[in-house]
Design an enzyme around this catalytic site. Structure first.
Site, PDB file in Angstrom:
ATOM      1  N   LYS A  12       1.175  -1.223   0.280  1.00 18.20           N
ATOM      2  CA  LYS A  12       0.207  -0.099  -0.273  1.00 18.20           C
ATOM      3  C   LYS A  12       0.705   1.189   0.145  1.00 18.20           C
ATOM      4  CE  LYS A  12      -4.254   0.916   0.388  1.00 18.20           C
ATOM      5  NZ  LYS A  12      -5.435   0.286  -0.315  1.00 18.20           N
ATOM      6  N   THR A  57      -4.174  -4.802   0.451  1.00 14.09           N
ATOM      7  CA  THR A  57      -3.242  -3.532   0.814  1.00 14.09           C
ATOM      8  C   THR A  57      -4.126  -2.731   2.138  1.00 14.09           C
ATOM      9  OG1 THR A  57      -4.155  -2.478  -1.170  1.00 14.09           O
ATOM     10  CG2 THR A  57      -2.138  -3.974  -1.259  1.00 14.09           C
ATOM     11  N   HIS A 246      18.958  25.366 -12.711  1.00 14.11           N
ATOM     12  CA  HIS A 246      19.805  26.097 -13.510  1.00 14.11           C
ATOM     13  C   HIS A 246      18.921  28.153 -12.707  1.00 14.11           C
ATOM     14  CE1 HIS A 246      21.975  23.195 -15.106  1.00 14.11           C
ATOM     15  NE2 HIS A 246      21.398  22.997 -15.527  1.00 14.11           N
TER      16      HIS A 246
END
Lengths: 281, 281, 281, 281
Positions: A12, A57, A246
């Protein structure tokens, strides 16, 4: 030709859990996102739809919330260790458990130099992470920082690189260095004061970044990792990913002006990607 | 039946600009995102493709970078005012200029109680915003905070609301209150120490949120706005949007446990949306 | 000086609802996100924390799910009208209701030219939107498309614009035109075959965009709106927002190559923002 | 104790490139995002800031745009192979090159059954991916689909799973199955008609998903992978990640209504995570 199941895992993800831990004089607020992942003897689930070995799950999620009540009381590393051990102990079909926790940072508000007992600000991108791998009795504990946005306005250069037919970059003796750093380090053993270690290692990373004279992102990355390995015996190895965010000087010459390293275009894409792992020999 | 052009506007969004302002003992690093928007006598551009009255959005972007060199030296409100005045003065076809600036927060690193001269951490969701509207000589200055994530673990209730056929919510006498607050306030005049005002108003919002006994998000919102209007004559009106970032107690009863306001599910959706504007009569 | 509450509203956002409508030969799958927003006589909720007039946002959410069972059977406009009427009729304190629905697009899979009865693909950014405003008996119905990503590789120019000291853009007689278009249109009356209208209007927008010779985004926007107003009497007015998703020719000259409108940098920021509303006189 | 550099790599990410390929009767529009990554003999760059062996990431980006002019004319797999070979051949210090390309889907508009020559719609989440690894002469070609959102409204069950103290999930004999599938497959050799293969494999994945009677996500995943390996000798192995995008029946019982698998809450978190690799023995 036969076909067979190779690597497989299920679990999960994004179990979003918050907790109030009530102390005598204040409330401690914690917020984490938990991922669980199980590997084991699950071949028939894949090949035949045999669910009799599957821990749903949904149940994994319930387990995280239920065990948080009594066992999420300190570091995320300790809670993840507890969860990994629970899943290992209670599920004989499971051979390997991975528990990953990300902690969102919340900071107690401060007024007149005093911490407020129950009011917090949050919202930082930076997160403390922990990753536990358990295979039987074998345990590995990895902690980390993700999305640590750090920048320095000077003491950074990039020169003397390869020139080829596609080079247009101008060497820079003084440039902005900015990165959204993710660092992960593996501890030598599965016990320790993980919260104190995290806080100290974070400080070492920042201090090294700030005081280092950078010739490249690669070199800064190396020095940051080296400083951690030198200072903390508890750390076995460290990996850093430092994307170069950048800031490019904007060309003011068409307007008769000179940009003396003052005005920059902050860009997201493309970005340099620099990674490296430092290990003890 | 005839068709005609109604409201229209165009400009450049997401002009990502960073700047180093060099002081005697440290570098000040600033990062903003600028939006410009022009309204005016542009009907033929829409109806005939006549571009002779159009200041390209690319040029608007260049203008922001170029003027940043000498004029982005203090608050974002002052820089936005300068930009709005520039576009107004130089473009007679433009009747209304809107300049919006979002400032990302960067914090100087601190070591041993001392601020580092040029190293920063960033990454917070919270942003300082400014919005300037200029129509000829008429100016309006609105400042704000966006994505201020604040939370309190107690002193918050929600009870005594309407019950109807679709009610399932249980009244709460003690709950988590969390919101990703966006506040915007209009100043009475287009001049002032906007940076100090911003910092003070932010403090008032946090202080009120922390110390208030909340009966609802609506009431907390109102008290936060009221505190600002009472404390700062420079503020004409204030609007707050306070989405309720729900932390819902996880039901531990199926596991024979009692959740005493300890363990919560942190959810993103759905969320309560609460907004309000406070004005002076 | 007195302080008072000005504009205010509250509701539930991001009510994520999916529905299966079972037809004789196939399953229709629908997925929507619903926002509800109430305005009314709520001053004491804000000023005193009096919740007795407040319909909790949790109840609003329940109402959306409950009424979806029998009343979300056709267009999102009709479901939103039903919801708006429900909140208006049942809450005398509410003076104005706004219901906004976004529908995610799901498409039935097709194999050998036949639609599959219950399998779908999804994932498009494009969404169908509806916005209902109800004040007592007064109703306004606005529909729209959001995030319609459209692009043409030619028949687009941008020339003859203002040149000033900050101009660097070169005129383009042939460029890529790309936009993530959001269009919203208000219907003349609160009834009609909204699904068919949506589908037809979408087709008109695409057809006009594709066949138009563009001199600017502004002009394309205008022609798209005009085509809709000319073709559909049911539409009272239409607003379009067309951010210019720039594709900028990459400069290959440093490498001794010529870029004949072939290779482009696709950028997200900054972007031109163009908006306009077309109305019937 | 000595410290040394372990794994390391650097490159340019998110090189956003679009291209027009002009055919006799129409324009082909392509949009990709390219990542390059180099590994090699770069230790002194990290340990000493020696840049003389470093090909700047800016140059890598330029190379991608420059080579796109003549060499991005067909599949992304072929373009990535060309790029990988270029970096390998021209940089003796580089031992391993990775080039990853994601292609955004653009579809030509269609009117009256005819494809328009230069107008497109885009905006789908689904992307075609390619990943080339080159170490000297050794080449591996992996292709894939990411973010393929697929759903079926029936022919999906989940029952007979482990019950423990933390189980609350009810068995479902008929449920929605939805996933944002990512599939990647490695080809047996670095040449072939990659565009046709991609299109066919995508069709096989969809067809299997649609026609399969699912007892679990695991089983569906396995059958989808198996179908690909059985149908395409060119595929050596395939990995699938199928997060379970839950649609949970909304409980209408408190309102005296029965939800007969009609109305669902669509949730993003938490989500089941299911992964598996299928290999040829």
């Amino acid at each position: 030709m036969k076909i067979k199941l190779g690597e497989n895992a299920y679990g999960k993800n994004a179990v979003e859990l918050s907790k109030i831990i009530r102390h005598a004089d204040h409330h401690e607020f914690r917020q984490v996102s938990v991922n669980t992942l199980l590997e084991g003897d699950f071949e028939t689930a894949y090949t035949q739809g045999d669910n009799t070995r599957i821990l749903p799950t949904d149940t994994q999620k319930n387990t995280v919330y239920a065990l948080a009540k009594d066992h999420f009381t300190g570091s995320i590393e300790d809670f993840a260790l507890y969860l990994a051990n629970h899943f290992t102990t209670n599920n004989p079909r499971v051979h390997k458990v991975q528990v990953e926790i990300q902690e969102h940072s919340w900071t107690r508000m401060q007024f007149n130099g005093e911490l407020h007992p129950h009011a917090y600000t949050g919202g930082g991108a930076e997160k403390h992470t922990a990753l536990i791998l358990q295979e039987g009795n074998a345990l590995s504990v990895t902690a980390g920082i993700s999305d640590l946005l750090i920048l320095k306005t000077t003491d950074s250069a990039f020169e003397h690189y390869i020139q080829d037919a596609f080079t247009t970059l101008k060497p820079a003796s003084d440039r902005i260095l900015a990165t959204q750093c993710t660092a992960t380090w593996r501890y030598t053993k599965p016990a320790g004061d993980f919260s104190a270690l995290y806080s100290n290692i974070r400080h070492t990373l920042l201090h090294t970044f700030a005081h280092h004279k950078s010739l490249s992102v690669q070199q800064t990355l190396y020095d940051m990792g080296k400083a951690v390995l030198e200072a903390y015996d508890a750390v076995q190895e460290i990996s850093l990913v430092m994307p170069n965010k950048h800031h490019i000087p904007f060309n003011l010459e068409p307007f008769g002006m000179k940009n003396q390293n003052e005005v920059f275009v902050a860009t997201d894409a493309p970005y340099g990607y620099i990674s490296g792992t430092l290990v003890r020999e």
